[in-house]
Scaffold this motif. Structure first.
Motif, PDB file in Angstrom:
ATOM      1  N   GLU A 126       0.848  -1.191   0.000  1.00 10.87           N
ATOM      2  CA  GLU A 126       0.000   0.000   0.000  1.00 10.87           C
ATOM      3  C   GLU A 126       0.887   1.246   0.000  1.00 10.87           C
ATOM      4  N   ILE A 170      -6.480  -3.625  -5.171  1.00  8.21           N
ATOM      5  CA  ILE A 170      -5.017  -3.503  -5.270  1.00  8.21           C
ATOM      6  C   ILE A 170      -4.395  -4.465  -6.259  1.00  8.21           C
ATOM      7  N   ASN A 200       1.963  -3.271  -9.495  1.00 10.27           N
ATOM      8  CA  ASN A 200       2.165  -2.905  -8.099  1.00 10.27           C
ATOM      9  C   ASN A 200       3.558  -3.318  -7.642  1.00 10.27           C
TER      10      ASN A 200
END
Length: 415
Positions: A282, A320, A325
């Motif tokens: 995150e 997510i 990522n």
């Protein structure tokens, strides 16, 4: 040489039978010959040994010192009484033709043996002399000398047979050809060792001082001797392993000389990461990792590329897993790579990488592959331990775990 006929003249004056006089004269002359030969050998042995010792003490070269140590002077001194016997025997045995021929053969055979002794002592001196020279200290000098002496002894044996049995060379070699199969069977190990020794020397497969590993014979250490039949290895536990020379060309072994001659010693080791500890990061976690100096510039550059990709492709980041990522394992891999690059004990000019291996039921293997500058065993182990100490201590900071097999406590029923 008329001195050897004095006894015969006395026996004739005393009216002995001529045959008896001849045999008594022969016996006395042989005794005199043995005594004189022994005295000559003793005297000249002392002279030669003392003379060579004086010469060795006054010269700068150490070669003559090795001649003294290998008793070359003693063997050379035997030439004087041998020459005396060679000249005297025909006079003593002038009336004994058969025995004159026997003694002549014996003298010729002894000349060959003495020549081989002298040659061997000179070659042994040369071997010892060359071994102390840095240029030849790692060469298998013993093998070279043994090969030369093997040919000389074969030549000597052939000469023995030719002299002893009065056979021609053609007949002798024809006989050897007929029994060659038996000879090969009897001298199999010697022949194999001879061929292997030449191959090892010509191809420079092993040198004195090389660190070799040969699991078949339990050898793991430095080569201390290479000869025609065996290679001696002093293992790191100070035991000695003897390997047949021909095994070096018939079996597989590892020679570490290339590593020692290179610019680094390889570190190739992995740790097992527990698969379920790998997660996406995150934004708040990413900000935390930006504080790590080895990762600051990488995260900024990488996150900019990821954000641009996600924006251009209108990725829904409410979930997510969508788009691209950063992961804790990916950052950890990059961090370890940068850490190794900054480590003073690692050679940066050689291959360096941190990579994943095929995942298994035991987790994800993360392998470190690089080369230490210092190749000494103790220092190498210290460098590798220092790296993995840091790796293991850094894992919790990235919320990663090492895979471990947890043993279940035994119960009474198990007992």
């Amino acid at each position: 040489m008329k001195i050897f006929n004095w006894a015969y003249d006395i026996f004739k004056i005393l009216d002995f039978n001529e045959a008896i006089s001849s045999y008594l004269n022969l016996a006395i002359n042989i005794v005199v010959l043995v005594i004189v030969t022994y005295l000559l050998d003793y005297i000249f042995k002392k002279i030669f040994i003392i003379f060579l010792a004086i010469v060795a003490a006054r010269t700068k070269s150490s070669f003559d010192d090795f001649l003294v140590a290998n008793k070359t002077a003693k063997y050379l001194a035997h030439l004087v009484p041998l020459f005396f016997i060679y000249k005297t025997v025909p006079v003593i045995l002038n009336k004994f033709t058969y025995w004159e021929g026997v003694f002549e053969k014996g003298i010729k055979i002894y000349i060959i043996i003495l020549s081989l002794w002298i040659t061997r002592s000179i070659f042994n001196s040369l071997r010892d002399y060359l071994k102390q020279k840095p240029r030849f200290s790692d060469k298998p000098i013993d093998s070279y000398i043994q090969v030369i002496m093997l040919f000389l002894w074969l030549f000597g044996i052939v000469s023995f047979v030719l002299i002893l049995f009065d056979v021609s060379k053609t007949t002798l070699f024809t006989t050897f050809g007929s029994i060659s199969a038996i000879i090969i069977l009897i001298f199999r190990d010697t022949i194999l060792g001879f061929v292997a020794s030449i191959s090892v020397s010509v191809n420079d497969m092993v040198r004195i001082g090389d660190w070799i590993t040969m699991e078949k014979f339990g050898a793991d250490g430095d080569v201390i001797e290479i000869n025609l039949a065996t290679v001696k290895v002093r293992n790191f536990d100070n035991t000695t392993t003897t390997i047949p020379t021909y095994s070096l060309i018939s079996d597989s072994f590892k020679n570490w000389r290339g590593m020692l001659d290179s610019d680094g010693r390889r570190i190739k080791r992995h740790i097992l990461i527990k698969a379920n500890s790998v997660t996406f990061l995150e934004l708040d976690a990413i900000e935390k990792f930006k504080k790590i100096q080895h990762l600051t510039s990488y995260i900024e550059h990488r996150q900019a590329d990821i954000d641009k990709y996600n924006t251009n492709n209108k990725i829904d980041k409410s979930v997510i897993v969508n788009g691209r990522n950063l992961t804790n394992l990916g950052l950890f891999r990059k961090y370890i790579n940068q850490y190794i690059l900054s480590h003073p004990g690692i050679n940066k000019d050689m291959l360096l990488m941190v990579r994943y291996l095929q995942p298994t039921e035991h987790g994800i293997p993360l392998e470190i592959y690089c080369f230490s500058k210092d190749k000494e065993w103790i220092n190498y182990e210290h460098i590798m331990a220092d790296i993995f100490d840091h790796v293991m201590a850094s894992l919790p900071y990235f919320d990663l775990e090492v895979f471990e097999i947890i043993s279940t406590p035994s119960t009474k029923s198990d007992l």
